[in-house]
Design an enzyme around this catalytic site. Structure first.
Site, PDB file in Angstrom:
ATOM      1  N   GLU A  10     -13.898   7.200  -6.643  1.00  0.00           N
ATOM      2  CA  GLU A  10     -13.705   8.288  -5.685  1.00  0.00           C
ATOM      3  C   GLU A  10     -12.219   8.453  -5.402  1.00  0.00           C
ATOM      4  O   GLU A  10     -11.458   7.475  -5.366  1.00  0.00           O
ATOM      5  CB  GLU A  10     -14.463   7.969  -4.394  1.00  0.00           C
ATOM      6  CG  GLU A  10     -15.964   8.068  -4.596  1.00  0.00           C
ATOM      7  CD  GLU A  10     -16.773   7.615  -3.385  1.00  0.00           C
ATOM      8  OE1 GLU A  10     -16.268   6.801  -2.593  1.00  0.00           O
ATOM      9  OE2 GLU A  10     -17.904   8.075  -3.250  1.00  0.00           O
TER      10      GLU A  10
ATOM     11  N   CYS B  48      -5.303  10.196  -2.292  1.00  0.00           N
ATOM     12  CA  CYS B  48      -5.587   8.764  -2.238  1.00  0.00           C
ATOM     13  C   CYS B  48      -6.367   8.396  -3.503  1.00  0.00           C
ATOM     14  O   CYS B  48      -7.477   8.890  -3.711  1.00  0.00           O
ATOM     15  CB  CYS B  48      -6.421   8.495  -0.988  1.00  0.00           C
ATOM     16  SG  CYS B  48      -6.897   6.787  -0.813  1.00  0.00           S
TER      17      CYS B  48
ATOM     18  N   CYS C  67     -14.157  -3.865  -5.841  1.00  0.00           N
ATOM     19  CA  CYS C  67     -13.022  -4.678  -5.421  1.00  0.00           C
ATOM     20  C   CYS C  67     -13.507  -6.110  -5.196  1.00  0.00           C
ATOM     21  O   CYS C  67     -14.630  -6.328  -4.734  1.00  0.00           O
ATOM     22  CB  CYS C  67     -12.426  -4.137  -4.125  1.00  0.00           C
ATOM     23  SG  CYS C  67     -10.956  -5.055  -3.596  1.00  0.00           S
TER      24      CYS C  67
ATOM     25  N   CYS D 198     -12.934  -7.782   2.013  1.00  0.00           N
ATOM     26  CA  CYS D 198     -12.528  -7.614   3.415  1.00  0.00           C
ATOM     27  C   CYS D 198     -13.757  -7.237   4.242  1.00  0.00           C
ATOM     28  O   CYS D 198     -14.586  -6.435   3.804  1.00  0.00           O
ATOM     29  CB  CYS D 198     -11.462  -6.536   3.533  1.00  0.00           C
ATOM     30  SG  CYS D 198     -10.001  -6.930   2.551  1.00  0.00           S
TER      31      CYS D 198
ATOM     32  N   CYS E 231     -14.869  -3.527   5.068  1.00  0.00           N
ATOM     33  CA  CYS E 231     -14.831  -2.577   3.954  1.00  0.00           C
ATOM     34  C   CYS E 231     -16.102  -2.686   3.123  1.00  0.00           C
ATOM     35  O   CYS E 231     -16.490  -3.783   2.724  1.00  0.00           O
ATOM     36  CB  CYS E 231     -13.613  -2.884   3.097  1.00  0.00           C
ATOM     37  SG  CYS E 231     -13.561  -1.980   1.560  1.00  0.00           S
TER      38      CYS E 231
ATOM     39  N   GLY F 170     -10.461  -0.572  -4.604  1.00  0.00           N
ATOM     40  CA  GLY F 170      -9.780  -1.622  -5.347  1.00  0.00           C
ATOM     41  C   GLY F 170      -8.492  -2.089  -4.708  1.00  0.00           C
ATOM     42  O   GLY F 170      -7.952  -1.456  -3.810  1.00  0.00           O
ATOM     43  N   GLU F 171      -8.032  -3.233  -5.174  1.00  0.00           N
ATOM     44  CA  GLU F 171      -6.746  -3.808  -4.740  1.00  0.00           C
ATOM     45  C   GLU F 171      -5.756  -3.553  -5.886  1.00  0.00           C
ATOM     46  O   GLU F 171      -5.865  -4.180  -6.948  1.00  0.00           O
ATOM     47  CB  GLU F 171      -6.938  -5.306  -4.462  1.00  0.00           C
ATOM     48  CG  GLU F 171      -5.677  -6.132  -4.408  1.00  0.00           C
ATOM     49  CD  GLU F 171      -4.626  -5.609  -3.432  1.00  0.00           C
ATOM     50  OE1 GLU F 171      -4.928  -5.487  -2.236  1.00  0.00           O
ATOM     51  OE2 GLU F 171      -3.493  -5.334  -3.881  1.00  0.00           O
TER      52      GLU F 171
ATOM     53  N   SER G 200      -0.847   0.348  -1.448  1.00  0.00           N
ATOM     54  CA  SER G 200      -1.354  -0.431  -0.320  1.00  0.00           C
ATOM     55  C   SER G 200      -2.022  -1.708  -0.818  1.00  0.00           C
ATOM     56  O   SER G 200      -2.847  -1.672  -1.735  1.00  0.00           O
ATOM     57  CB  SER G 200      -2.378   0.397   0.452  1.00  0.00           C
ATOM     58  OG  SER G 200      -2.955  -0.396   1.463  1.00  0.00           O
TER      59      SER G 200
ATOM     60  N   SER H 201      -2.167  -3.908   4.458  1.00  0.00           N
ATOM     61  CA  SER H 201      -3.320  -3.847   5.336  1.00  0.00           C
ATOM     62  C   SER H 201      -3.338  -5.169   6.122  1.00  0.00           C
ATOM     63  O   SER H 201      -3.695  -6.212   5.587  1.00  0.00           O
ATOM     64  CB  SER H 201      -4.562  -3.694   4.448  1.00  0.00           C
ATOM     65  OG  SER H 201      -5.680  -3.444   5.206  1.00  0.00           O
ATOM     66  N   LEU H 202      -2.910  -5.124   7.377  1.00  0.00           N
ATOM     67  CA  LEU H 202      -2.632  -6.354   8.123  1.00  0.00           C
ATOM     68  C   LEU H 202      -3.834  -6.772   8.987  1.00  0.00           C
ATOM     69  O   LEU H 202      -4.423  -7.821   8.791  1.00  0.00           O
ATOM     70  CB  LEU H 202      -1.381  -6.144   8.980  1.00  0.00           C
ATOM     71  CG  LEU H 202      -0.815  -7.388   9.646  1.00  0.00           C
ATOM     72  CD1 LEU H 202      -0.344  -8.397   8.613  1.00  0.00           C
ATOM     73  CD2 LEU H 202       0.350  -7.020  10.567  1.00  0.00           C
ATOM     74  N   ASN H 203      -4.127  -5.979   9.989  1.00  0.00           N
ATOM     75  CA  ASN H 203      -5.393  -6.080  10.733  1.00  0.00           C
ATOM     76  C   ASN H 203      -5.626  -7.317  11.581  1.00  0.00           C
ATOM     77  O   ASN H 203      -6.695  -7.462  12.180  1.00  0.00           O
ATOM     78  CB  ASN H 203      -6.598  -5.916   9.790  1.00  0.00           C
ATOM     79  CG  ASN H 203      -6.484  -4.657   8.955  1.00  0.00           C
ATOM     80  OD1 ASN H 203      -6.141  -3.605   9.503  1.00  0.00           O
ATOM     81  ND2 ASN H 203      -6.732  -4.744   7.679  1.00  0.00           N
TER      82      ASN H 203
ATOM     83  N   ASN I  44     -13.961   2.595  12.535  1.00  0.00           N
ATOM     84  CA  ASN I  44     -14.951   3.660  12.459  1.00  0.00           C
ATOM     85  C   ASN I  44     -16.333   3.012  12.307  1.00  0.00           C
ATOM     86  O   ASN I  44     -16.658   2.494  11.246  1.00  0.00           O
ATOM     87  CB  ASN I  44     -14.581   4.538  11.253  1.00  0.00           C
ATOM     88  CG  ASN I  44     -15.518   5.682  11.062  1.00  0.00           C
ATOM     89  OD1 ASN I  44     -16.047   6.228  12.022  1.00  0.00           O
ATOM     90  ND2 ASN I  44     -15.741   6.037   9.815  1.00  0.00           N
TER      91      ASN I  44
ATOM     92  N   CYS J 299     -13.024   5.749   6.995  1.00  0.00           N
ATOM     93  CA  CYS J 299     -12.938   4.294   6.888  1.00  0.00           C
ATOM     94  C   CYS J 299     -14.303   3.645   6.763  1.00  0.00           C
ATOM     95  O   CYS J 299     -15.196   3.888   7.553  1.00  0.00           O
ATOM     96  CB  CYS J 299     -12.251   3.725   8.115  1.00  0.00           C
ATOM     97  SG  CYS J 299     -12.203   1.940   8.100  1.00  0.00           S
TER      98      CYS J 299
HETATM   99  S1  SF4 Z   1      -9.968  -3.226   2.082  1.00  0.00           S
HETATM  100 FE1  SF4 Z   1      -9.061  -2.934   0.044  1.00  0.00          FE
HETATM  101  S2  SF4 Z   1      -8.673  -5.003  -0.691  1.00  0.00           S
HETATM  102 FE2  SF4 Z   1     -10.131  -5.182   1.011  1.00  0.00          FE
HETATM  103  S3  SF4 Z   1     -12.165  -5.148   0.024  1.00  0.00           S
HETATM  104 FE3  SF4 Z   1     -11.657  -3.038   0.608  1.00  0.00          FE
HETATM  105  S4  SF4 Z   1     -10.725  -2.112  -1.227  1.00  0.00           S
HETATM  106 FE4  SF4 Z   1     -10.683  -4.351  -1.479  1.00  0.00          FE
END
Ligand code: SF4
Length: 354
Positions: free
Chosen positions: A95, A109, A116, A120, A123, A161-162, A193, A215-217, A291, A334
């Site tokens: 996507e 984006c 991935c 996280c 996610c 993905g990362e 990112s 992506s800190l969080n 979200n 999100c």
């Molecule tokens: S936030 Fe990014 S790195 Fe973390 S699981 Fe989702 S896609 Fe992967």
């Protein structure tokens, strides 16, 4: 010859294409000429490259091809965000989200992996796991496909993905995005990112100049270990050290994405620790309220908690911008994409890049 044995020219950056053409006994300048046909004019058939001789075109067509992505579905949000679904040759899907910005500009984006591996907690991708890395061509083809119909001013690698988990392909794709014969984006128009793969952040900084978002969080290892398992391998101290050393242009800053989750990371003690973590880093903070969705027990913080958190940062001269999640009605927000992306994409989309 089957197509499997042909070289997809969209997998090659300028240097690699030059080497490929030299292997066919062709002049170096042909690489720029062919890239301009592919990325600036959108050509996918060698027959259309009318300034190449017929013999050269037919030689190319027995050695190479130019792939394309076909849009399987497009959904449009009432806020103007558009989500594209692309089906890949092996049946996987990715996507890509186009987000309108102020002043008629737009941010795209893009995804770098199908699924991935990073898991996280906030996610949905974590629940699908990694299917596979995207090829270079599958990364740049997302841009080609959307640009056929829309202007794209900025690009964020924040979709599924990362990106740093697919580093070589991502760097080659970035080379194509930046190349004057390719898409010709300035390096400050593109942001990558990451969830915090420290050795790869350092390697990225050595190999190419690109904007960085992290992506800190969380502000403690205990909380970040729970939210983002990568933190168990690369704790906050190592991550922030890599950020401190990341090469930036003079007016550029690292963006720290911070998804505020009620009772998890939204206290004033967190805000205080965040100020300390950012010490000595040219950074800014994007605050995104979590979200809520059916797949998660996390809750959105109250307005008061969000405002207090933001004010604490602003009062200490930290650029802290509250970002709305866009495209929620088309599952492009999100935690709704198969990839993480959209809150953070949306968070980047209204920024005026330096
Ligand atoms: S936030 Fe990014 S790195 Fe973390 S699981 Fe989702 S896609 Fe992967």
């Amino acid at each position: 010859m089957s197509q499997q044995k042909l070289t997809d020219l969209k997998n090659l950056d300028y240097k690699q294409l030059t080497a490929f053409l030299e292997g066919l006994g062709k002049e170096r300048f042909r690489a720029g000429q062919i890239m301009r046909w592919i990325y600036q004019r959108g050509v996918t058939d060698f027959a259309d490259m009318t300034d190449l001789s017929k013999t050269f075109r037919s030689e190319l067509s027995v050695r190479a091809f130019i792939s394309n992505l076909h849009t399987e579905a497009v959904e449009e949000s009432k806020d103007g965000t558009k989500k594209f679904l692309f089906r890949l040759v092996d049946g996987q899907s990715v996507e890509t989200v186009l987000i309108p910005m102020e002043g008629g500009r737009s941010t795209l984006c893009i995804s770098t992996q199908a699924g991935c591996a990073m898991q996280c907690a906030f996610c949905l991708t974590g629940t699908f796991g990694l299917q596979r890395n995207l090829d270079v061509s599958e990364i740049v083809n997302q841009v080609c496909a959307v640009r056929r119909e829309h202007d794209v001013d900025n690009i964020v690698m924040m979709g599924m993905g990362e990106p740093l988990h697919n580093l070589d392909n991502v760097i080659t794709a970035l080379e194509i995005l930046f190349d004057d014969n390719g898409f010709g984006y300035g390096s400050r128009k593109v942001t990558l990112s990451t969830c915090g793969l420290v050795p790869e952040i350092r390697e990225l900084g050595r190999r190419i100049k690109v904007g960085l978002a992290v992506s800190l969080n969380a502000t403690t290892d205990a909380v970040r270990n729970e939210l983002m398992p990568i933190n168990r391998r690369y704790p906050l101290s190592e991550l922030m050290a890599a950020c401190r050393e990341y090469p930036l242009h003079s007016r550029q800053r690292i963006t720290f994405e911070y998804i505020l989750i009620s009772g998890v990371n939204d206290s004033l003690a967190d805000a205080k620790r965040l100020v300390r973590l950012l010490h000595g880093i040219k950074g800014k903070v994007n605050l995104i309220a979590f979200n809520e969705h059916a797949g998660s027990t996390f809750k959105t913080p109250s307005e008061e908690a969000i405002s207090a958190f933001q004010s604490y940062l602003l009062d200490r001269n930290i650029v802290a911008i509250r970002r709305a999640s866009k495209g929620q009605d088309i599952s492009a927000a999100c935690g709704q994409l198969k990839g993480k992306s959209s809150a953070e994409c949306g968070a980047m989309s209204n920024e005026k890049k330096p």
